[in-house]
Design a protein around this motif. Structure first.
Motif, PDB file in Angstrom:
ATOM      1  N   GLN A 208       0.800  -1.229   0.000  1.00 40.95           N
ATOM      2  CA  GLN A 208       0.000   0.000   0.000  1.00 40.95           C
ATOM      3  C   GLN A 208       0.833   1.279   0.000  1.00 40.95           C
ATOM      4  O   GLN A 208       0.281   2.372   0.083  1.00 40.95           O
ATOM      5  N   ARG A 209       2.164   1.171  -0.083  1.00 41.46           N
ATOM      6  CA  ARG A 209       3.021   2.359  -0.058  1.00 41.46           C
ATOM      7  C   ARG A 209       3.904   2.382  -1.308  1.00 41.46           C
ATOM      8  O   ARG A 209       4.205   1.340  -1.897  1.00 41.46           O
ATOM      9  N   ARG A 210       4.316   3.604  -1.658  1.00 40.03           N
ATOM     10  CA  ARG A 210       5.200   3.772  -2.810  1.00 40.03           C
ATOM     11  C   ARG A 210       6.512   4.405  -2.377  1.00 40.03           C
ATOM     12  O   ARG A 210       6.532   5.278  -1.505  1.00 40.03           O
ATOM     13  N   PHE A 211       7.593   3.955  -3.043  1.00 42.69           N
ATOM     14  CA  PHE A 211       8.940   4.419  -2.731  1.00 42.69           C
ATOM     15  C   PHE A 211       9.636   4.818  -4.024  1.00 42.69           C
ATOM     16  O   PHE A 211       9.293   4.351  -5.106  1.00 42.69           O
ATOM     17  N   LEU A 212      10.666   5.659  -3.921  1.00 43.59           N
ATOM     18  CA  LEU A 212      11.373   6.124  -5.107  1.00 43.59           C
ATOM     19  C   LEU A 212      12.309   5.052  -5.635  1.00 43.59           C
ATOM     20  O   LEU A 212      12.982   4.367  -4.884  1.00 43.59           O
ATOM     21  N   GLN A 213      12.366   4.951  -6.970  1.00 41.41           N
ATOM     22  CA  GLN A 213      13.368   4.116  -7.604  1.00 41.41           C
ATOM     23  C   GLN A 213      14.734   4.801  -7.505  1.00 41.41           C
ATOM     24  O   GLN A 213      14.822   6.029  -7.376  1.00 41.41           O
ATOM     25  N   PRO A 214      15.839   4.026  -7.560  1.00 36.57           N
ATOM     26  CA  PRO A 214      17.171   4.604  -7.386  1.00 36.57           C
ATOM     27  C   PRO A 214      17.500   5.746  -8.339  1.00 36.57           C
ATOM     28  O   PRO A 214      18.188   6.690  -7.964  1.00 36.57           O
ATOM     29  N   ALA A 215      17.021   5.685  -9.574  1.00 40.50           N
ATOM     30  CA  ALA A 215      17.346   6.743 -10.530  1.00 40.50           C
ATOM     31  C   ALA A 215      16.856   8.102 -10.047  1.00 40.50           C
ATOM     32  O   ALA A 215      17.522   9.125 -10.228  1.00 40.50           O
ATOM     33  N   TRP A 216      15.714   8.136  -9.382  1.00 37.68           N
ATOM     34  CA  TRP A 216      15.175   9.404  -8.898  1.00 37.68           C
ATOM     35  C   TRP A 216      15.794   9.787  -7.563  1.00 37.68           C
ATOM     36  O   TRP A 216      15.957  10.966  -7.264  1.00 37.68           O
ATOM     37  N   GLN A 217      16.190   8.826  -6.767  1.00 41.51           N
ATOM     38  CA  GLN A 217      16.921   9.139  -5.535  1.00 41.51           C
ATOM     39  C   GLN A 217      18.260   9.778  -5.873  1.00 41.51           C
ATOM     40  O   GLN A 217      18.660  10.781  -5.295  1.00 41.51           O
TER      41      GLN A 217
END
Length: 626
Positions: free
Chosen positions: A612-621
């Protein structure tokens, strides 16, 4: 140095150690009453030439094989004890097989009780021992005859032990600390005390460690070696540790580890190099697997039997690193089947028998150093997970940094790639864009997912996204939102589409993050819905708009604005994630559009979804850090 005994029950192992050290290692009342070693015993000898030598006395009875193996964990050498008046017996053979499987190649063979044996018996036992040792790691070991009762031959054995200790180099104190627990007891006024061997690294009083497998946090209150307080412990040394912290009645116990916190990772799949004993047969039923001083039930399956490659599937997770020994036993028959070494403690669950996976394991099978292993991994895989590699080889941050600096690598987030792999991937991407620009000059470029699918570079999605960012920063590509093109590409729209596009672009810019649906735009610009949908789909194909749904489109540059909302939410969140309702409130675009946008961000590699949660992919981090 640590020397462990091995040999059949009642062949005089405990009596021999007492003759060498003056200490009776049978500390339990039941052991002393029965004259039978049940648990591990420990004694020290302080040699003026070789330093402190720790002796580990192990049980000889077949019922206590697991205890015996716990005593061998961390041993540098072995004393294989054979009674001169009886000769090699069943447990002699099994203990020798275990020494061989564990790779203990240094040791002495001691014929005991020569005072009870005739000259004929002694000669027969010596010959039987020589024949038994052939083809094992102890084949060329010195063979001595002693009587622990009369003292005959003990002086010569002491000299041989000194020479053995001097010939074995000290272990390197590299890696994070790993202390293997083999005994636990309580001391009045001090509390919990454990004994064991430090296999890697160094320990100091007040060191904070992770108690594995339970993930408890403990602190070393004090340390002793042979009853003397010490403040530091180095790899290859035994000691008693006084612990404080997350302790209970069940842990620590024999087989537990005290680890640097970053090394606490349990695994239930081990890729191993396995050698079966003669006449042993492997079946797919439940077996007993011993690693370190711990035992777990599990199954063993061949990956490549001809190469001796197998995977262990454990019922309970345990700690292991590359090179750790593993013994496989048949519990019902109390029989050792074979053993070997861990090649990869994080074995694959899927694709474990694919040709590329087996090729990697075969290449790693003879490797015993991380610098060689890194070269093998880079040659066998398109990308290497740096953190996983460091855990497999127990590398400290400084050791890992030095190793990576010595190799010509390209880093994409947490992955390391060989420059040739990167060059090949970049060539494929450029080639695919050149083809797209030639075939469709009106095309603005390709969206990320379409470009990567067409280029087929074979990297993981996070690494692929980071590679595109890298190419943009090196001016190999240009990027507008989620659309990529070559730097010199100038798209040319047909005249019939150009005027309508200018009006559509103005409408999308005006609506910001809540673009009108296709029907609303068609009505606003005086076109039919069908005409407008066909036009928008054509513009999407050419890279001028991005479709988050079949009837809702954004400008490519608006992707950055949509992603910026996700980035801000992640940066504000304690766990780096957010839920859809938070995105809706932050962006103000409404519930239905929020779901469409978030699913689109997942598809194009901005975010990923879990529980139920979303996290940033490494490219955007990475982009935010720079």
């Amino acid at each position: 140095m640590i020397i462990a005994t091995a040999g059949h029950v009642d062949h005089g192992k405990t009596t021999l150690i007492q003759a060498l050290t003056g200490k009776n290692t049978d500390r339990l009342a039941d052991e002393q009453r029965r004259g039978l070693t049940i648990d591990l015993g420990f004694a020290w000898r302080h040699d003026p030439h070789a330093g402190a030598i720790a002796f580990v006395d192990v049980p000889g009875h077949s019922r206590f094989i697991r205890t015996m193996l716990a005593g061998l964990a961390g041993a540098d050498a072995a004393l294989l004890v054979i009674a001169a008046d009886e000769g090699p017996m069943p447990q002699t053979r099994e203990h020798l097989a275990l020494l061989d499987l564990l790779g203990i190649a240094q040791g002495l063979v001691v014929l005991t009780a020569i005072d009870r044996a005739s000259s004929k018996q002694r000669a027969a036992t010596r010959q039987a021992a020589i024949e038994l040792l052939q083809g094992t790691t102890l084949a060329n070991s010195p063979l001595l005859e002693v009587s622990a009762i009369t003292g005959q031959g003990i002086d010569d054995l002491q000299v041989a032990i000194t020479e053995l200790a001097q010939s074995i180099p000290a272990r390197h104190c590299t890696g994070n600390p790993r202390f293997l627990v083999d005994r636990r007891f309580s001391v009045t006024g001090s509390g919990c005390v454990v004994t064991g061997t430090l296999l890697n690294g160094e320990l100091h009083t007040d060191s904070h460690l992770c108690l594995t497998p339970v993930a408890g946090s403990v602190r070393i209150r004090g340390m002793q070696r042979d009853g003397q307080a010490i403040t530091a412990l180095k790899a290859g040394q035994r000691a008693a540790l006084n612990l404080a912290g997350d302790l209970d009645a069940d842990h620590p116990q024999r087989g537990d580890w005290l680890l640097a916190p970053e090394m606490h990772q349990l695994t239930d799949r081990l890729d191993i190099s396995l050698r079966l004993l003669p006449d042993a047969k492997l079946h797919r039923g439940t077996l007993q697997v011993l690693a370190g001083a711990a035992a777990s039930s599990g199954r063993v399956v061949w990956l490549d039997e001809s190469a001796g490659l197998a995977q262990v599937l454990l019922d309970h997770g345990l700690h292991a690193i590359q090179g750790d020994p593993v013994i496989v036993r048949e519990p019902a028959a109390n029989q050792t089947l074979g053993g070997g070494r861990v090649i990869d403690p994080l074995g694959r669950q899927r694709g474990r028998s694919k040709p590329e996976a087996l090729s990697r394991l075969r290449a790693l099978q003879p490797v015993d150093s991380p610098d060689i292993a890194l070269g093998v991994e880079l040659a066998q895989q398109k990308e290497v997970d740096i953190a996983a590699f460091a855990r497999r080889w127990n590398l400290t941050p400084n050791e890992l940094a030095a190793l990576l600096a010595a190799e010509p690598l390209v880093h994409l987030g947490g992955q390391a790639l060989h420059p040739e792999r990167v060059a090949q991937a970049e060539h494929s991407i450029v080639q695919r864009l050149q083809q797209a620009h030639t075939e469709q000059p009106e095309q603005r470029g390709l969206p990320q997912h379409a470009l990567l699918r067409a280029a087929a570079i074979g990297l993981s999605p996070p690494s692929s996204g980071l590679l595109l960012k890298r190419m943009v920063s090196h001016q190999q590509l240009q990027q507008q939102g989620g659309i990529y093109a070559l730097p010199n590409h100038q798209p040319q729209l047909p005249t019939s589409d150009l005027l309508l596009w200018e009006k559509v672009a103005a409408e999308l810019n005006k609506s910001k993050l809540r673009p009108p649906i296709v029907g609303e735009m068609a009505e606003s610009l005086g076109h039919s819905r069908e005409e407008m949908l066909a036009f928008m789909q054509r513009m999407q194909q050419w890279g001028y708009v991005l479709g988050v749904a079949h009837n809702r489109f954004y400008l490519p540059e608006q992707l950055d604005e949509l992603a910026a909302v996700a980035v801000e939410l992640c940066n504000q969140s304690p766990d780096g994630g957010f839920v859809a309702a938070e995105y809706r409130d932050q962006s103000g675009i409404g519930r239905n559009l929020t779901i469409q946008v978030l699913e689109y961000l997942d598809r194009v590699g901005v975010t990923w979804y879990r529980k139920q949660r979303r996290f940033l992919q490494p490219a955007w981090q990475r982009e935010q850090k720079h």
